[in-house]
Design a protein around this motif. Structure first.
Motif, PDB file in Angstrom:
ATOM      1  N   HIS A 135       0.818  -1.215   0.000  1.00  0.00           N
ATOM      2  CA  HIS A 135       0.000   0.000   0.000  1.00  0.00           C
ATOM      3  C   HIS A 135       0.852   1.265   0.000  1.00  0.00           C
ATOM      4  O   HIS A 135       0.405   2.330  -0.435  1.00  0.00           O
ATOM      5  N   ARG A 153      -0.610  -7.163 -10.362  1.00  0.00           N
ATOM      6  CA  ARG A 153      -1.179  -7.479  -9.054  1.00  0.00           C
ATOM      7  C   ARG A 153      -1.179  -6.260  -8.142  1.00  0.00           C
ATOM      8  O   ARG A 153      -2.029  -6.124  -7.276  1.00  0.00           O
ATOM      9  N   VAL A 154      -0.222  -5.385  -8.358  1.00  0.00           N
ATOM     10  CA  VAL A 154      -0.143  -4.170  -7.549  1.00  0.00           C
ATOM     11  C   VAL A 154      -1.148  -3.129  -8.035  1.00  0.00           C
ATOM     12  O   VAL A 154      -1.959  -2.624  -7.262  1.00  0.00           O
ATOM     13  N   GLU A 157      -4.993  -5.551  -9.427  1.00  0.00           N
ATOM     14  CA  GLU A 157      -5.678  -6.353  -8.418  1.00  0.00           C
ATOM     15  C   GLU A 157      -5.769  -5.631  -7.082  1.00  0.00           C
ATOM     16  O   GLU A 157      -6.821  -5.612  -6.448  1.00  0.00           O
ATOM     17  N   LYS A 158      -4.673  -5.030  -6.651  1.00  0.00           N
ATOM     18  CA  LYS A 158      -4.650  -4.320  -5.368  1.00  0.00           C
ATOM     19  C   LYS A 158      -5.102  -2.864  -5.495  1.00  0.00           C
ATOM     20  O   LYS A 158      -5.294  -2.181  -4.484  1.00  0.00           O
ATOM     21  N   ILE A 210       2.177 -10.663  -0.850  1.00  0.00           N
ATOM     22  CA  ILE A 210       0.797 -10.346  -1.229  1.00  0.00           C
ATOM     23  C   ILE A 210       0.127 -11.443  -2.055  1.00  0.00           C
ATOM     24  O   ILE A 210      -1.071 -11.347  -2.322  1.00  0.00           O
ATOM     25  N   SER A 211       0.866 -12.469  -2.457  1.00  0.00           N
ATOM     26  CA  SER A 211       0.226 -13.509  -3.271  1.00  0.00           C
ATOM     27  C   SER A 211       1.092 -14.762  -3.320  1.00  0.00           C
ATOM     28  O   SER A 211       2.264 -14.734  -2.938  1.00  0.00           O
TER      29      SER A 211
END
Length: 269
Positions: A135, A153-154, A157-158, A210-211
């Motif tokens: 974050h 993904r950053v 997805e996030k 994170i994954s």
């Protein structure tokens, strides 16, 4: 009688051409294998000055190739963006190149394994105390490697509004990180641990995964026999202790906690 014999011969030739029963079209029946690996990822796939390759992916590839019965193995440098194309065109027979299994990629190639489940994390400069998790990448410059899904993904997805800075490879990303061109590199922890061990105090891992990243073995579509044989080899890799030995060899010095149990396979269907 002669007609039936001719029909039988046509059928037999057709089956042979299709590779039925693990014929020559399967990597399980090849004496020589060309394997795509990364050339610029320390600890995983790195091309040395003498032209040979070293790293965890390289050692796992050698183990699997030996289990398949291959007598000759040639390694070929491959980038993230080339993996599907090289398999589809027959440039390589297999890919061991931090190749995360995704639904989209499974429409283009078959995956053996996974042979390891890594976790996406973040690498920052050694002096940076402001980025503690994904974050904190908001409004920061994040490296974007062509052919990789990690940056998605950053930002997708996030939903982190990071500024993307393109690069051709993760080695280029790490160079940009140290120089200040980018603020962070986010991808698999094994990749980042390899660079952290190489670069010393210049960079550091955030240690906020994170994954899950399932490292698969890329195989050309249609080779189910080869995939099944590869999964048997990967099972042996863990059961006989080789996986632990290789993980300790390449990542033990980084302090990264590794997993040494057999991963859950995706299946070859």
């Amino acid at each position: 009688m002669r007609a039936r014999w001719a029909s039988a011969m046509v059928l037999a030739l057709s089956l042979t051409a299709c590779g039925v029963g693990g014929g020559s079209s399967s990597i399980a029946a090849k004496d020589t294998l060309v394997i795509g690996v990364k050339a610029d990822q320390p600890g995983l796939g790195l091309k040395k000055s003498d032209g040979t390759f070293e790293g965890f992916d390289v050692d796992v590839a050698k183990y699997v190739a030996k289990k398949l019965g291959a007598k000759n193995v040639t390694f070929k440098a491959i980038t993230s963006a080339q993996r599907e194309t090289f398999l589809q065109q027959g440039t390589v027979d297999l890919v061991f190149a931090t190749y995360s299994i995704t639904p989209e990629r499974k429409t283009k190639v078959i995956f053996g394994g996974p042979y390891y489940v890594a976790h996406q994390d973040t690498l920052v400069r050694g002096s940076d105390t402001t980025i503690k998790n994904v974050h904190d990448l908001k409004s920061r410059k994040l490296c974007q490697v062509a052919g990789s899904n990690s940056w998605k993904r950053v930002t997708e997805e996030k939903k982190i509004a990071a500024g993307l800075v393109p690069a051709a490879s993760y080695s280029a990303c790490v160079g940009d990180l140290i120089s200040g061109t980018v603020d962070a590199v986010s991808t698999d922890d094994l990749i980042l641990a390899g660079f952290a061990a190489q670069k010393g105090q210049a960079v550091k891992l955030v240690n906020a995964p994170i994954s899950d990243e399932k490292y698969g073995i890329g195989i050309k579509q249609g080779d189910l026999k080869g995939c099944e044989e590869i999964n048997k080899a990967v099972t042996d890799l863990f059961l006989d202790g080789t996986a632990k030995t290789l993980l300790d060899k390449w990542f033990g010095p980084s302090g990264l906690k590794v997993t040494t149990t057999v991963p859950q396979f995706e299946g070859c269907g």
